[in-house]
Design an enzyme around this catalytic site. Structure first.
Site, PDB file in Angstrom:
ATOM      1  N   ARG A 668       0.887  -1.179   0.000  1.00  0.00           N
ATOM      2  CA  ARG A 668       0.000   0.000   0.000  1.00  0.00           C
ATOM      3  C   ARG A 668       0.916   1.217   0.000  1.00  0.00           C
ATOM      4  NH1 ARG A 668      -4.953  -0.423   4.143  1.00  0.00           N
ATOM      5  NH2 ARG A 668      -3.319  -0.499   5.725  1.00  0.00           N
ATOM      6  N   ASN A 719       6.036 -13.183   4.521  1.00  0.00           N
ATOM      7  CA  ASN A 719       4.924 -12.329   4.936  1.00  0.00           C
ATOM      8  C   ASN A 719       4.362 -12.870   6.247  1.00  0.00           C
ATOM      9  OD1 ASN A 719       2.715 -10.650   5.158  1.00  0.00           O
ATOM     10  ND2 ASN A 719       1.514 -11.738   3.612  1.00  0.00           N
ATOM     11  N   ASP A 740       0.226   1.106  12.544  1.00  0.00           N
ATOM     12  CA  ASP A 740      -0.168   0.626  11.219  1.00  0.00           C
ATOM     13  C   ASP A 740       0.073   1.706  10.179  1.00  0.00           C
ATOM     14  OD1 ASP A 740      -0.931  -1.831  12.194  1.00  0.00           O
ATOM     15  OD2 ASP A 740      -3.032  -1.261  12.458  1.00  0.00           O
ATOM     16  N   ASP A 741       0.167   1.264   8.927  1.00  0.00           N
ATOM     17  CA  ASP A 741       0.423   2.249   7.876  1.00  0.00           C
ATOM     18  C   ASP A 741      -0.796   3.103   7.565  1.00  0.00           C
ATOM     19  OD1 ASP A 741      -1.116   0.326   6.734  1.00  0.00           O
ATOM     20  OD2 ASP A 741       0.248  -0.168   5.086  1.00  0.00           O
ATOM     21  N   ASP A 742      -1.964   2.740   8.083  1.00  0.00           N
ATOM     22  CA  ASP A 742      -3.155   3.552   7.839  1.00  0.00           C
ATOM     23  C   ASP A 742      -3.639   4.257   9.102  1.00  0.00           C
ATOM     24  OD1 ASP A 742      -3.963   1.328   9.179  1.00  0.00           O
ATOM     25  OD2 ASP A 742      -5.689   0.883   7.900  1.00  0.00           O
ATOM     26  N   GLU A 828      -1.681 -11.046  16.097  1.00  0.00           N
ATOM     27  CA  GLU A 828      -0.383 -10.740  16.700  1.00  0.00           C
ATOM     28  C   GLU A 828      -0.507  -9.701  17.811  1.00  0.00           C
ATOM     29  OE1 GLU A 828      -0.842  -7.199  14.205  1.00  0.00           O
ATOM     30  OE2 GLU A 828      -1.460  -9.295  14.084  1.00  0.00           O
ATOM     31  N   ASP A 829      -1.474  -8.785  17.703  1.00  0.00           N
ATOM     32  CA  ASP A 829      -1.667  -7.791  18.747  1.00  0.00           C
ATOM     33  C   ASP A 829      -2.246  -8.431  20.011  1.00  0.00           C
ATOM     34  OD1 ASP A 829      -3.967  -8.434  17.426  1.00  0.00           O
ATOM     35  OD2 ASP A 829      -4.630  -6.388  17.065  1.00  0.00           O
ATOM     36  N   ARG A 872     -10.200 -14.219  15.595  1.00  0.00           N
ATOM     37  CA  ARG A 872      -9.713 -13.667  16.859  1.00  0.00           C
ATOM     38  C   ARG A 872     -10.352 -14.378  18.058  1.00  0.00           C
ATOM     39  NH1 ARG A 872      -6.811  -9.054  15.525  1.00  0.00           N
ATOM     40  NH2 ARG A 872      -6.961  -7.922  17.491  1.00  0.00           N
TER      41      ARG A 872
END
Length: 915
Positions: A668, A719, A740-742, A828-829, A872
């Protein structure tokens, strides 16, 4: 005749006249056609010039009298327009010529100013250079850069040690050569090949294979014996064979024949790993010289306190424990209050080596022990018959395991014993009746099985030496009761609260996982025990090398007004000097010298068993972890103040500190570039580490924003969301902002979160909160993302945490959790929240009151998929099985930034608001 002549003359005259007349007429016509227009034109022109404008005949007249035709009118208008434009261009040309002249004058003035400014700049550069030089000198004097010391190795020539009074009086100070193990040596260990000594053929093949595999993966093992600090010799367990074993005299001779024994065996460790409860005491009546012995079975006269080592039995030789088969730690109370299954060995059969000068039976006859076994049997049967609590005690077995004399033999198969222990709150471990048997493999096996399934061990017999008792505080995981207090045992067990029992069960689970569960852990624990005893610091734990992807920076990034418009709020200085890394290697020797018990008895693992992290954090469970930087020494007190002073100064015990942004991204590019640009001008930012999680490299024409700080783009092998928490060597600060990137965060929010984290360095401090809930209908845990005033998790898509947890996540946390994260590409969080809560027993901290932090217009992430939440749910329940209980804790505590963002006068107090 006259008529004819007269007739001719008369008749010829008219012809001549006609000819003359024609010639004259032609001449006159020519004159009129040629000269008359010229004369008329001249005349008319003269009249136009002599007359006024209103008397002109051919000139322009008012009203356009001569331009009555349409095309003539158009031509007239064109001529008039062109004339006007020409006049305007001429005026413009004159104006430009004047402007050019003025600019030339200004250029000359600017040239003179530039020359003057160059002189001033040169002087300023000289002043700055001198100031920087003075600053560096002061920093070198007050804060020298620390690094690992130069490694020192022992001399090849070994001068030897003076002989001790006797081999049984050996202590580290008298039998260990410290000269071979300098503090900076790195603790090199040489392991003898089992095929290099004669009795190696008698060893159990399974033990040899497990030991070889553990040695291969150990970071301290070296192939160079000349520089070794320690020498390991595997002497057991021996396989059951009809071949006669060497006598003690022959065994001593073979030991002295080892190539690096050096006459007395100093700095050697003889390791005996037991797989059965009935194990051979291979070294009984054998003089080991100055060599230490590490085994599970010891007689009192054989054991040298502070020198020899009691180790745990090797149950899982080559197999890894299955965490899904380990019973949960809750509910605290199980079916049985306590259980015991065993049969007392009445006879004095001995599997110990019987050799002169005295056998085991002869030694027992000289000093008979006080026998409490009959009282124990009677008391426990009375408790069982009282039916006050459900207990299970059996003192006879159908197929008892072989055991040492006066010891309680194990009953049945291991699987059957584990099923009973899974239903037991407490598990009794009765020491041998002979007080001279201070440690035995049978007791070690009972202890191992109890810890494995979560039954709290109750050791009857305070004379027993439990494994690694010099370092492990067993009172936190087991109840040790003298045999005379067996009548009070029932009362003691019933008086314990559920919280205390859960804490002991959790500590026992930690000890089992860390020290006993695998052959690799057993070997690591043996080496860690010796290394801690001689005060050699652990080797630094490895960091993940950041293989940087080359990229080119574009134009200087701007600052988003929505993110950095803070008015008069001073968030802090934007560092103009090179990034400031957190100090390293400050507490290596402090841990080894003063924190032994604390390091060995606190989850998630001892810093002496596992290598040191370069940033040297202290244990999160200790109070002094808070406030002062874990790798720091306080530079000075807080700056105090309020209003402007509070805004401008970072304050606290570490007034100078930075953080690193770790940003995970996957194909992205546009979203990533926008997020990086938003970091421009962010105070206290050290660098940005972009974890490029895609196998496809960035576009060649991609221009990365120049934010004035390093942007390190890291290439990953695959990945995986676990890459977010790898301890990258490019991260040089203790504080990590995982984002995060967003994510869309304002600068003031990030700075506020950083300030809060510095006050709670052992916890996750972030922005989006979540919580877990128990589903009564399905009897399982659920993940809930609804907005609530109560939370138990803070998502790491925008959160601060200590780099120490990156090491634990990647190298200490069970591999099964990381595998599930890779399987679902999710959770992962949640795994990080489980880990931190498990270690600290504290909930995370949520900051700010914003309800959303996603950037507007960004593509939807995976979290918007319906399957995301189902995965989750599964993750939470799986993690609970791995940990054995639910480590997440609820909290209603929230740190709000209302007053932090409120504009107040500089003379007024401005601080945090805790809700």
């Amino acid at each position: 005749m006259q008529r004819n002549g007269g007739g001719v003359g008369v008749g010829g005259q008219p012809w001549v006249l006609r000819r003359v007349r024609l010639t004259w007429l032609s001449f006159m016509l020519f004159f009129i056609l040629v000269f008359f227009p010229l004369i008329a034109h001249y005349y008319l022109t003269t009249i136009d010039e002599a007359g006024g404008p209103d008397k002109r005949i051919f000139g322009p007249r008012p009203g356009g009298e001569l331009c009555e035709a349409k095309h003539v009118q158009d031509l007239c208008r064109i001529r008039e327009s062109v004339s006007e434009e020409l006049l305007q261009l001429e005026a413009k040309r004159q104006e430009l010529n004047g402007e050019i002249a003025r600019l030339n004058l200004r250029i000359e003035a600017c040239k003179r100013s530039i020359d003057s400014a160059k002189q001033d700049l040169l002087q300023l550069k000289n002043v700055i250079s001198q100031t920087e030089h003075s600053y560096k000198e002061l920093m070198a004097q007050n804060q020298p850069k620390l690094s690992l010391p130069v490694r020192l190795l022992p001399d090849k020539e070994d001068p030897g040690l003076p002989p001790p009074k006797s081999s049984r009086s050996c202590r580290l100070c008298s039998c260990f050569d410290y000269a071979r193990c300098p503090l900076t040596s790195g603790f090199p260990v040489y392991v003898y090949d089992t095929g290099s000594y004669p009795w190696g053929d008698y060893l159990d093949p399974l033990v040899k294979q497990a030991f070889a595999a553990s040695v291969k993966s150990n970071i301290y093992v070296t192939d160079n014996p000349s520089i070794a600090c320690l020498y390991l010799v595997l002497v057991g367990e021996l396989q059951e064979s009809s071949s006669p074993l060497p006598s003690p005299a022959e065994l001593e001779k073979q030991l002295k024949a080892l190539p690096y024994w050096r006459s007395d065996g100093h700095n050697h460790v003889l390791v005996h790993l037991s797989r059965k409860s009935m194990t051979q005491n291979f070294l009984y009546n054998v003089s080991a010289g100055r060599a230490a012995v590490a085994q599970s079975t010891f007689l009192e006269q054989q054991y040298r306190e502070g020198f020899d080592l009691v180790v745990s039995p090797l149950v899982h030789a080559l197999s890894e424990p299955n965490f899904l088969e380990v019973p949960p730690q809750v509910p605290v109370k199980r079916k049985y209050l306590f259980t015991f299954q065993g049969e007392r060995v009445e006879s004095l059969r001995s599997s110990l080596q019987e050799a002169p000068p005295q056998s085991f039976e002869e030694e027992m006859e000289g000093d008979p022990p006080a026998d409490y076994d009959d009282r124990i049997i009677g008391t426990l049967k009375a408790v069982q018959d009282s039916h006050l609590d459900q207990v299970l005690v059996e003192f006879t077995c159908k197929n008892p395991r072989s055991s040492l004399p006066t010891e309680w033999a194990l009953c049945g198969e291991r699987e059957d014993r584990l099923e009973v222990l899974k239903a037991s709150t407490f598990a009794l471990v009765i020491a041998a009746g002979d007080g001279q048997l201070v440690a035995s493999a049978g007791c070690g096996m009972r202890l191992f099985e109890a810890l494995e399934v979560g039954a709290i061990p109750v050791v009857l017999g305070d004379h027993s030496r439990l494994p690694y008792h010099q370092f492990i505080r067993w009172s936190e995981a087991a109840i040790i009761v003298p045999k005379p207090r067996v009548t009070e045992l029932h009362f003691l067990l019933r008086s314990l609260s559920d919280n205390d029992m859960l804490a002991m069960r959790r500590q026992g689970r930690f000890l089992w996982e860390t020290y006993f569960s695998t052959s690799e852990n057993v070997l690591n624990t043996i080496l860690a025990s010796i290394r801690t005893s001689i005060q050699v610091p652990a080797a630094p734990i490895k960091e993940e090398p950041a293989h940087e992807i080359p990229h080119k920076a574009g134009k200087l990034a701007g600052t988003d007004a929505n993110l950095a418009d803070n008015g008069d709020l001073d968030l802090g200085p934007v560092e103009t000097e090179p990034p400031y890394a957190s100090p390293r290697y400050l507490r290596n020797f402090t841990y080894t010298a003063s924190d032994t018990y604390r390091a060995w008895n606190r989850a998630p693992g001892p810093f002496h068993l596992f290598p040191h992290t370069p940033l040297d954090p202290v244990l999160p469970s200790e109070a002094k972890f808070l406030g002062s930087g874990t790798g720091f020494r306080p530079i000075g007190g807080g700056t105090g103040g309020s209003g402007k002073e509070f805004q401008a100064a970072l304050g606290g015990n570490v007034p100078r500190e930075q953080f690193t942004v770790v940003m995970l991204t996957y194909e992205r590019e546009e979203v990533l570039m926008n997020s990086l640009e938003r970091l421009n001008g962010l105070p206290y930012l050290n660098k940005v580490v972009v974890v490029w999680n895609s196998p496809k490299p960035p576009s060649d024409d991609l221009l990365w924003p120049d934010i004035g700080l390093p942007i390190v783009v890291v290439r990953t092998e695959k990945n995986s969301l676990n890459n977010r928490f790898l301890p990258w060597d490019a991260v040089e600060t203790e504080a990590i902002l995982s984002i995060d990137d967003d994510a869309h965060l304002r600068h003031d929010e990030i700075m506020f979160g950083f300030r809060v984290w510095r006050e709670a360095r052992d916890r996750i401090v972030g922005f989006p909160g979540r919580y877990h809930a128990w589903d009564v209908n399905h009897q399982s845990w659920l993940y809930n993302s609804n907005y609530s005033c109560e939370l138990s998790m803070v998502l790491t898509g925008a959160a601060f945490f200590h780099k120490y947890y990156a090491y634990l996540y990647s190298y200490v946390m069970p591999q099964a959790i990381r595998d599930m994260v890779d399987e679902y590409i999710n959770c992962e969080d949640i795994a990080m929240n489980f880990l931190v809560s498990h270690i600290t027993r504290k909930p995370p901290i949520k900051v700010t009151s914003r309800w959303t932090f996603r950037c507007p217009g960004c593509p939807q992430a995976l979290s918007h998929d319906d399957s995301h939440f189902h995965e989750r749910h599964k993750c939470i329940n799986f993690f609970v099985k791995v940990y054995g209980y639910m480590p997440l804790l609820y909290t209603q505590f929230r740190v709000d930034s209302v007053l932090f963002k409120t504009r107040l006068p500089h003379d007024k107090t401005k601080c945090f608001k805790f809700i």
